[in-house]
Design a protein around this motif. Structure first.
Motif, short mmCIF file in Angstrom:
data_model
loop_
_atom_site.label_atom_id
_atom_site.label_comp_id
_atom_site.label_asym_id
_atom_site.label_seq_id
_atom_site.Cartn_x
_atom_site.Cartn_y
_atom_site.Cartn_z
N TYR A 16 0.82 -1.12 -0.07
CA TYR A 16 -0.07 0.01 0.00
C TYR A 16 0.84 1.48 0.22
O TYR A 16 1.25 1.66 1.11
CB TYR A 16 -0.90 -0.27 1.36
N ILE A 18 1.51 5.09 0.07
CA ILE A 18 0.88 6.20 0.36
C ILE A 18 1.72 7.38 -0.15
O ILE A 18 2.88 7.41 0.23
CB ILE A 18 0.64 6.42 2.03
N GLN A 44 -2.64 5.40 -2.02
CA GLN A 44 -3.41 6.64 -1.30
C GLN A 44 -2.75 7.83 -1.52
O GLN A 44 -1.53 7.97 -1.21
CB GLN A 44 -3.11 6.46 0.18
N ARG A 46 -2.25 11.33 -0.46
CA ARG A 46 -2.09 11.91 0.67
C ARG A 46 -1.36 13.34 0.49
O ARG A 46 -0.22 13.64 0.87
CB ARG A 46 -1.31 11.07 1.68
N LYS A 48 -0.32 16.43 2.00
CA LYS A 48 -0.49 17.16 3.24
C LYS A 48 1.09 17.86 3.37
O LYS A 48 2.08 17.73 2.91
CB LYS A 48 -0.69 16.12 4.28
N ASP A 80 -8.31 11.91 4.17
CA ASP A 80 -8.50 13.15 4.52
C ASP A 80 -9.88 13.58 3.74
O ASP A 80 -10.80 14.15 4.42
CB ASP A 80 -7.59 14.12 4.99
N VAL A 95 -9.75 8.00 6.71
CA VAL A 95 -9.66 9.03 7.70
C VAL A 95 -9.06 8.39 8.94
O VAL A 95 -9.03 7.23 9.25
CB VAL A 95 -11.25 9.40 8.10
N GLY A 96 -8.56 9.73 9.66
CA GLY A 96 -7.92 9.24 10.87
C GLY A 96 -8.95 9.90 12.14
O GLY A 96 -10.02 10.24 11.69
N SER A 118 -7.89 5.24 10.74
CA SER A 118 -6.61 5.03 11.29
C SER A 118 -7.09 4.65 12.91
O SER A 118 -7.94 5.56 13.52
CB SER A 118 -5.97 6.32 11.45
N TYR A 135 -11.19 -1.45 6.44
CA TYR A 135 -9.98 -1.64 6.84
C TYR A 135 -9.38 -0.64 7.98
O TYR A 135 -9.87 0.38 8.12
CB TYR A 135 -8.67 -1.92 5.78
N LEU A 136 -8.51 -1.19 8.85
CA LEU A 136 -7.99 -0.30 9.78
C LEU A 136 -6.47 -0.06 9.27
O LEU A 136 -5.73 -0.95 8.86
CB LEU A 136 -7.88 -1.02 11.24
N GLY A 137 -6.00 1.18 9.77
CA GLY A 137 -4.60 1.77 9.64
C GLY A 137 -3.95 1.53 10.98
O GLY A 137 -4.62 2.55 11.79
N LYS A 147 5.41 11.71 8.98
CA LYS A 147 4.24 12.54 9.44
C LYS A 147 4.60 13.21 10.80
O LYS A 147 5.06 12.57 11.90
CB LYS A 147 3.11 11.30 10.04
N ALA A 172 -4.06 -2.78 7.87
CA ALA A 172 -2.76 -2.07 7.06
C ALA A 172 -1.64 -1.41 8.05
O ALA A 172 -2.15 -0.79 9.05
CB ALA A 172 -3.04 -1.27 6.12
N ILE A 174 1.42 0.63 9.21
CA ILE A 174 2.08 1.87 8.81
C ILE A 174 3.13 2.33 9.87
O ILE A 174 2.87 2.36 11.06
CB ILE A 174 0.93 3.06 8.41
N SER A 194 1.70 -0.26 4.56
CA SER A 194 1.74 0.67 4.11
C SER A 194 2.90 1.58 4.29
O SER A 194 3.51 1.80 5.39
CB SER A 194 0.64 1.44 4.86
N1 LIG Z 1 -2.96 8.27 6.35
C1 LIG Z 1 -3.10 6.97 6.83
N2 LIG Z 1 -3.03 5.80 6.23
C2 LIG Z 1 -3.01 4.72 6.81
C3 LIG Z 1 -3.36 3.54 6.07
F1 LIG Z 1 -4.08 2.35 6.46
F2 LIG Z 1 -3.87 3.61 4.68
F3 LIG Z 1 -2.01 2.76 5.93
N3 LIG Z 1 -2.95 4.47 8.08
C4 LIG Z 1 -2.98 5.75 9.06
C5 LIG Z 1 -2.88 6.99 8.45
C6 LIG Z 1 -2.73 8.11 9.16
O1 LIG Z 1 -4.04 8.89 9.23
P1 LIG Z 1 -4.07 10.11 10.13
O2 LIG Z 1 -3.91 9.80 11.42
O3 LIG Z 1 -5.71 10.86 9.79
O4 LIG Z 1 -3.03 11.16 9.57
P2 LIG Z 1 -2.79 11.69 8.13
O5 LIG Z 1 -4.01 12.26 7.66
O6 LIG Z 1 -1.89 12.86 8.64
O7 LIG Z 1 -2.38 10.60 7.31
#
Ligand SMILES: Nc1nc(C(F)(F)F)ncc1COP(=O)(O)OP(=O)(O)O
Ligand SMILES: [Mg+2]
Length: 222
Positions: A16, A18, A44, A46, A48, A80, A95-96, A118, A135-137, A147, A172, A174, A194
């Motif tokens: 995965y 990102i 993904q 992302r 940011k 997000d 989403v987190g 997440s 799924y869960l992150g 990050k 997943a 990360i 990830s």
């Molecule tokens: N973006 C992510 N993707 C995964 C995944 F499961 F896809 F691997 N797990 C965790 C995050 C972190 O998500 P979040 O806590 O909102 O912080 P951010 O928006 O800065 O990434």
């Protein structure tokens, strides 16, 4: 429950990638092309951090990356930004805990979008499953440089704890993951690895993706 067949999600979750435009010195479409050729199974977007794209620029980049993924059978997830995800008909949203409420996102997105959430505690994991996450992150597993507001790294034990609490949906992992430590994370019960910098900062994103993909060839994935 989630929207999609867990077996499909588990299969796609494996490698995965990102990334956003700030995660690489090369053009992101070039890195994505190489990563897809190297075998990533999910992407993904992302976008940011300081200097990240916004508005039309962000949407245009998202559309270009979405096209690359669509042409290769790699589902495209937006991080997000739920509105952008729905606007461009992405395959899913991540989403987190500080983003839009997962149950609300599931309502807006319907059952056919992949919804990732997440989680950092068992409580958050149960709530995410209830909300309809596919799924869960789980992370950060190891120290991450990608990050700046990441929580303290937990180690693979966090994955084991999720499984020990009977949470079986795809997970997943990360946070600081690469081909060198990915195997122990899979063995702890993760369905997917990830990564950001393990691919985006690699001399060869293609080779980095190949090495991550090979971890699933000979491991007893669930
Ligand atoms: N973006 C992510 N993707 C995964 C995944 F499961 F896809 F691997 N797990 C965790 C995050 C972190 O998500 P979040 O806590 O909102 O912080 P951010 O928006 O800065 O990434
Ligand atoms: Mg987020």
């Amino acid at each position: 429950m989630g929207g999609l067949d867990p077996a499909f999600v588990r299969e796609k979750l494996k490698v995965y990638l990102i990334a956003g435009s700030k995660d690489t010195s090369s053009p992101l479409p070039v890195v994505l092309n190489e990563a897809i050729a190297g075998g990533i199974t999910l992407f993904q977007f992302r976008e940011k951090g300081p200097g990240a794209m916004e508005g039309q620029m962000k949407e245009a980049l998202a559309m270009q990356l979405l096209k690359q993924c669509r042409n290769s059978g790699v589902p495209f997830i937006v991080n997000d930004d739920v509105d952008l995800a729905l606007q461009i008909d992405a395959d899913g949203i991540h989403v987190g805990q500080d983003d839009e409420d997962a149950a609300e996102v599931r309502k807006k997105a319907g059952k056919n979008k992949i919804l990732g959430v997440s989680v950092h505690t068992v409580e958050e994991a149960y709530t995410a499953v209830e909300a309809g996450a596919d799924y869960l992150g789980a992370g950060p597993i190891y120290k991450t440089g990608s990050k700046d507001d990441a929580k303290k790294e937990s180690g693979p034990e966090w994955i084991t704890e999720i499984r020990r609490n009977g949470i079986d949906i795809p997970v997943a992992a990360i946070g600081g993951i690469n081909a060198g430590n990915g195997k122990e994370v899979i063995e702890a019960g993760a369905d997917g690895l990830s990564v950001i910098s393990a691919i985006t900062m690699a001399p060869s994103p293609y080779q980095a993706a190949v090495e991550l993909t090979s971890l699933f060839k000979d491991s007893k994935s669930r």
